[in-house]
Design a protein around this motif. Sequence first.
Motif, PDB file in Angstrom:
ATOM      1  N   ASP A 209      15.319  -9.230 -26.300  1.00  0.00           N
ATOM      2  CA  ASP A 209      14.637  -8.300 -25.682  1.00  0.00           C
ATOM      3  C   ASP A 209      15.078  -6.963 -25.360  1.00  0.00           C
ATOM      4  OD1 ASP A 209      12.381  -9.846 -25.745  1.00  0.00           O
ATOM      5  OD2 ASP A 209      12.724 -10.617 -23.728  1.00  0.00           O
ATOM      6  N   GLY A 210      14.346  -5.918 -25.709  1.00  0.00           N
ATOM      7  CA  GLY A 210      14.819  -4.497 -25.527  1.00  0.00           C
ATOM      8  C   GLY A 210      14.672  -3.882 -24.230  1.00  0.00           C
ATOM      9  N   ILE A 211      14.763  -2.434 -23.974  1.00  0.00           N
ATOM     10  CA  ILE A 211      14.549  -1.953 -22.916  1.00  0.00           C
ATOM     11  C   ILE A 211      13.335  -1.917 -22.330  1.00  0.00           C
ATOM     12  CG2 ILE A 211      14.797   0.251 -21.637  1.00  0.00           C
ATOM     13  CD1 ILE A 211      17.033   0.978 -23.518  1.00  0.00           C
ATOM     14  N   VAL A 212      12.048  -2.068 -23.021  1.00  0.00           N
ATOM     15  CA  VAL A 212      10.781  -1.892 -22.249  1.00  0.00           C
ATOM     16  C   VAL A 212      10.506  -3.242 -21.532  1.00  0.00           C
ATOM     17  CG1 VAL A 212       8.241  -1.616 -22.828  1.00  0.00           C
ATOM     18  CG2 VAL A 212       9.744  -0.240 -23.749  1.00  0.00           C
ATOM     19  N   PRO A 213      10.599  -4.534 -22.237  1.00  0.00           N
ATOM     20  CA  PRO A 213      10.379  -5.628 -21.357  1.00  0.00           C
ATOM     21  C   PRO A 213      11.308  -6.024 -20.356  1.00  0.00           C
ATOM     22  CG  PRO A 213      11.215  -6.241 -23.493  1.00  0.00           C
ATOM     23  CD  PRO A 213      10.894  -4.712 -23.491  1.00  0.00           C
ATOM     24  N   ARG A 214      12.608  -5.560 -20.399  1.00  0.00           N
ATOM     25  CA  ARG A 214      13.573  -5.667 -19.369  1.00  0.00           C
ATOM     26  C   ARG A 214      13.369  -4.747 -18.216  1.00  0.00           C
ATOM     27  NH1 ARG A 214      18.467  -8.354 -21.172  1.00  0.00           N
ATOM     28  NH2 ARG A 214      18.309  -9.036 -23.438  1.00  0.00           N
ATOM     29  N   ALA A 215      12.917  -3.361 -18.363  1.00  0.00           N
ATOM     30  CA  ALA A 215      12.764  -2.468 -17.443  1.00  0.00           C
ATOM     31  C   ALA A 215      11.319  -3.072 -16.691  1.00  0.00           C
ATOM     32  CB  ALA A 215      12.246  -0.969 -17.893  1.00  0.00           C
ATOM     33  N   VAL A 216      10.380  -3.371 -17.334  1.00  0.00           N
ATOM     34  CA  VAL A 216       9.234  -3.965 -16.567  1.00  0.00           C
ATOM     35  C   VAL A 216       9.539  -5.095 -15.694  1.00  0.00           C
ATOM     36  CG1 VAL A 216       7.001  -4.619 -16.791  1.00  0.00           C
ATOM     37  CG2 VAL A 216       7.645  -2.659 -18.386  1.00  0.00           C
ATOM     38  N   HIS A 217      10.249  -6.082 -16.346  1.00  0.00           N
ATOM     39  CA  HIS A 217      10.704  -7.254 -15.734  1.00  0.00           C
ATOM     40  C   HIS A 217      11.549  -6.884 -14.395  1.00  0.00           C
ATOM     41  CE1 HIS A 217      13.237 -10.728 -14.894  1.00  0.00           C
ATOM     42  NE2 HIS A 217      12.159 -11.410 -15.417  1.00  0.00           N
ATOM     43  N   HIS A 218      12.379  -6.029 -14.574  1.00  0.00           N
ATOM     44  CA  HIS A 218      13.246  -5.727 -13.368  1.00  0.00           C
ATOM     45  C   HIS A 218      12.184  -4.814 -12.225  1.00  0.00           C
ATOM     46  CE1 HIS A 218      16.814  -4.129 -11.394  1.00  0.00           C
ATOM     47  NE2 HIS A 218      16.216  -3.001 -11.123  1.00  0.00           N
ATOM     48  N   LEU A 219      11.205  -4.066 -12.577  1.00  0.00           N
ATOM     49  CA  LEU A 219      10.357  -3.831 -11.664  1.00  0.00           C
ATOM     50  C   LEU A 219       9.922  -4.681 -10.914  1.00  0.00           C
ATOM     51  CD1 LEU A 219       9.103  -0.385 -13.521  1.00  0.00           C
ATOM     52  CD2 LEU A 219      10.810  -0.485 -11.636  1.00  0.00           C
ATOM     53  N   PHE A 220       9.176  -5.666 -11.399  1.00  0.00           N
ATOM     54  CA  PHE A 220       8.235  -6.528 -10.857  1.00  0.00           C
ATOM     55  C   PHE A 220       9.353  -7.592 -10.074  1.00  0.00           C
ATOM     56  CE2 PHE A 220       5.044  -5.930 -13.953  1.00  0.00           C
ATOM     57  CZ  PHE A 220       3.905  -5.657 -13.083  1.00  0.00           C
ATOM     58  N   ARG A 221      10.544  -7.924 -10.484  1.00  0.00           N
ATOM     59  CA  ARG A 221      11.557  -8.819  -9.831  1.00  0.00           C
ATOM     60  C   ARG A 221      11.809  -8.030  -8.650  1.00  0.00           C
ATOM     61  NH1 ARG A 221      16.460 -10.743 -12.204  1.00  0.00           N
ATOM     62  NH2 ARG A 221      16.532 -12.389 -10.729  1.00  0.00           N
ATOM     63  N   GLN A 222      12.030  -6.678  -8.469  1.00  0.00           N
ATOM     64  CA  GLN A 222      12.527  -6.018  -7.395  1.00  0.00           C
ATOM     65  C   GLN A 222      11.453  -5.935  -6.367  1.00  0.00           C
ATOM     66  OE1 GLN A 222      15.726  -6.071  -7.477  1.00  0.00           O
ATOM     67  NE2 GLN A 222      16.465  -4.196  -7.513  1.00  0.00           N
ATOM     68  N   LEU A 223      10.026  -5.916  -6.726  1.00  0.00           N
ATOM     69  CA  LEU A 223       9.025  -5.752  -5.786  1.00  0.00           C
ATOM     70  C   LEU A 223       9.021  -7.027  -5.205  1.00  0.00           C
ATOM     71  CD1 LEU A 223       6.540  -3.445  -8.012  1.00  0.00           C
ATOM     72  CD2 LEU A 223       7.731  -2.891  -5.902  1.00  0.00           C
ATOM     73  N   GLU A 224       8.885  -8.038  -5.942  1.00  0.00           N
ATOM     74  CA  GLU A 224       8.633  -9.659  -5.617  1.00  0.00           C
ATOM     75  C   GLU A 224       9.939  -9.946  -4.580  1.00  0.00           C
ATOM     76  OE1 GLU A 224       6.947 -13.042  -7.641  1.00  0.00           O
ATOM     77  OE2 GLU A 224       8.930 -13.269  -8.008  1.00  0.00           O
ATOM     78  N   ALA A 225      11.078  -9.550  -4.949  1.00  0.00           N
ATOM     79  CA  ALA A 225      12.093  -9.765  -4.011  1.00  0.00           C
ATOM     80  C   ALA A 225      12.044  -9.102  -2.492  1.00  0.00           C
ATOM     81  CB  ALA A 225      13.396  -9.440  -4.523  1.00  0.00           C
ATOM     82  N   ALA A 226      11.294  -7.999  -2.604  1.00  0.00           N
ATOM     83  CA  ALA A 226      11.258  -7.161  -1.316  1.00  0.00           C
ATOM     84  C   ALA A 226       9.995  -7.310  -0.480  1.00  0.00           C
ATOM     85  CB  ALA A 226      11.138  -5.495  -1.732  1.00  0.00           C
ATOM     86  N   GLY A 227       9.282  -8.190  -1.456  1.00  0.00           N
ATOM     87  CA  GLY A 227       7.651  -8.465  -0.641  1.00  0.00           C
ATOM     88  C   GLY A 227       6.964  -7.322  -0.546  1.00  0.00           C
ATOM     89  N   GLN A 228       7.019  -6.295  -1.309  1.00  0.00           N
ATOM     90  CA  GLN A 228       6.031  -5.441  -1.354  1.00  0.00           C
ATOM     91  C   GLN A 228       4.859  -5.259  -1.952  1.00  0.00           C
ATOM     92  OE1 GLN A 228       9.337  -2.604  -2.873  1.00  0.00           O
ATOM     93  NE2 GLN A 228       8.959  -1.420  -1.107  1.00  0.00           N
ATOM     94  N   GLN A 229       3.836  -5.130  -1.393  1.00  0.00           N
ATOM     95  CA  GLN A 229       2.447  -5.079  -2.027  1.00  0.00           C
ATOM     96  C   GLN A 229       2.080  -3.423  -2.467  1.00  0.00           C
ATOM     97  OE1 GLN A 229       0.710  -7.807  -2.357  1.00  0.00           O
ATOM     98  NE2 GLN A 229       2.465  -9.000  -1.714  1.00  0.00           N
ATOM     99  N   VAL A 230       2.154  -3.563  -3.710  1.00  0.00           N
ATOM    100  CA  VAL A 230       1.781  -2.224  -4.581  1.00  0.00           C
ATOM    101  C   VAL A 230       0.863  -2.610  -5.524  1.00  0.00           C
ATOM    102  CG1 VAL A 230       4.160  -1.366  -3.797  1.00  0.00           C
ATOM    103  CG2 VAL A 230       3.861  -2.453  -6.099  1.00  0.00           C
ATOM    104  N   ARG A 231       0.321  -1.282  -6.023  1.00  0.00           N
ATOM    105  CA  ARG A 231      -0.613  -1.474  -7.410  1.00  0.00           C
ATOM    106  C   ARG A 231       0.077  -0.787  -8.519  1.00  0.00           C
ATOM    107  NH1 ARG A 231      -6.157   1.259  -5.892  1.00  0.00           N
ATOM    108  NH2 ARG A 231      -6.526   0.677  -8.191  1.00  0.00           N
ATOM    109  N   ILE A 232       0.229  -1.375  -9.631  1.00  0.00           N
ATOM    110  CA  ILE A 232       0.865  -0.908 -10.641  1.00  0.00           C
ATOM    111  C   ILE A 232      -0.082  -0.626 -11.703  1.00  0.00           C
ATOM    112  CG2 ILE A 232       2.703  -1.246 -12.503  1.00  0.00           C
ATOM    113  CD1 ILE A 232       4.221  -2.755 -10.439  1.00  0.00           C
ATOM    114  N   ARG A 233      -0.139   0.512 -12.275  1.00  0.00           N
ATOM    115  CA  ARG A 233      -1.086   0.875 -13.442  1.00  0.00           C
ATOM    116  C   ARG A 233      -0.454   1.214 -14.828  1.00  0.00           C
ATOM    117  NH1 ARG A 233      -3.942   3.285  -9.101  1.00  0.00           N
ATOM    118  NH2 ARG A 233      -2.926   5.136  -9.658  1.00  0.00           N
TER     119      ARG A 233
END
Length: 288
Positions: A209-233
């Motif tokens: 997998d390249g940078i795009v799926p890894r970057a998106v995966h990283h963002l969602f993991r960080q948000l889930e680990a922090a327990g933050q509720q955000v809207r992503i578009r």
Amino acid sequence: GTPGTPGTPGTPGTPGTPGTPGTPGTPGTISGMASAVPGQYGGDAAGGTGSFAPLPAMNDAGLADADATIPASPIPTAPGKNTGGPSADQVRVVVRLRPPPDATLARNLRCLSPTEVELREKNGGLAVYDFDLCCHDGFGQTDVWQHAGVVELMDSVLAGFAATVFAYGPTGSGKTYTMSGLAESGSDEELDRMWRGGRVDQAMLQPSDGIVPRAVHHLFRQLEAAGQQVRIRASYCEIYNEQVYDLLHVQDKALPVRQNARRGFYVQDLIELEVDCLADVMEVVREG
């Protein structure tokens, strides 16, 4: 008066003793590879010009084992350049060399060090170019992700900064592979694999997998680990001949680029879709 007699020339000095050649550097070790790749930095069989920081242990999905988040890795930088965070250089340039198709190209282009590329020019001369990071052909997708500074860039996005990653180069240089990976972005097979991952932190990333799926995966993991509720578009647009087109709403009309104090630069009337996971984002890519 009579001119004086010229003086006798002095005796030439004894030549100095040649210095002792330096010892070749130790080749860098990259975790997950069968062995170190000698000569990748420096190009001689005995070793490169220096060592390269080893990567953290990775599992098959290309994620750091036993970590809730992917740690930031040290990034080699050229002398005088800042590192890390929004206060660093605004633009970071990383060059990636794909495996050479023939021996001629291998002789004419090489990574001299973690920040230098050496190019043999048509006249036979050698030119050295400096970058923030030089990825030789021993770098895998995980290695590029960990060391190119994208992890830090994604973390800065979570802190409220805008960020951009793009690949530039001629046809066949590896742009699509670096950004997307082996699978075609948004293919049915790829989306099925991601949906089977279930929770965000268990999404089935592959080593290719390249940078795009890894970057998106990283963002969602960080948000889930922090327990933050955000809207992503997510949106998907194309810049062609300096005109912007919405790939989610195909039409001949180009969209205007605007700027205001609240949003900065933005594309007016660009469709934005709310996404909740990596598969949602890749579905947007497939639709585009």
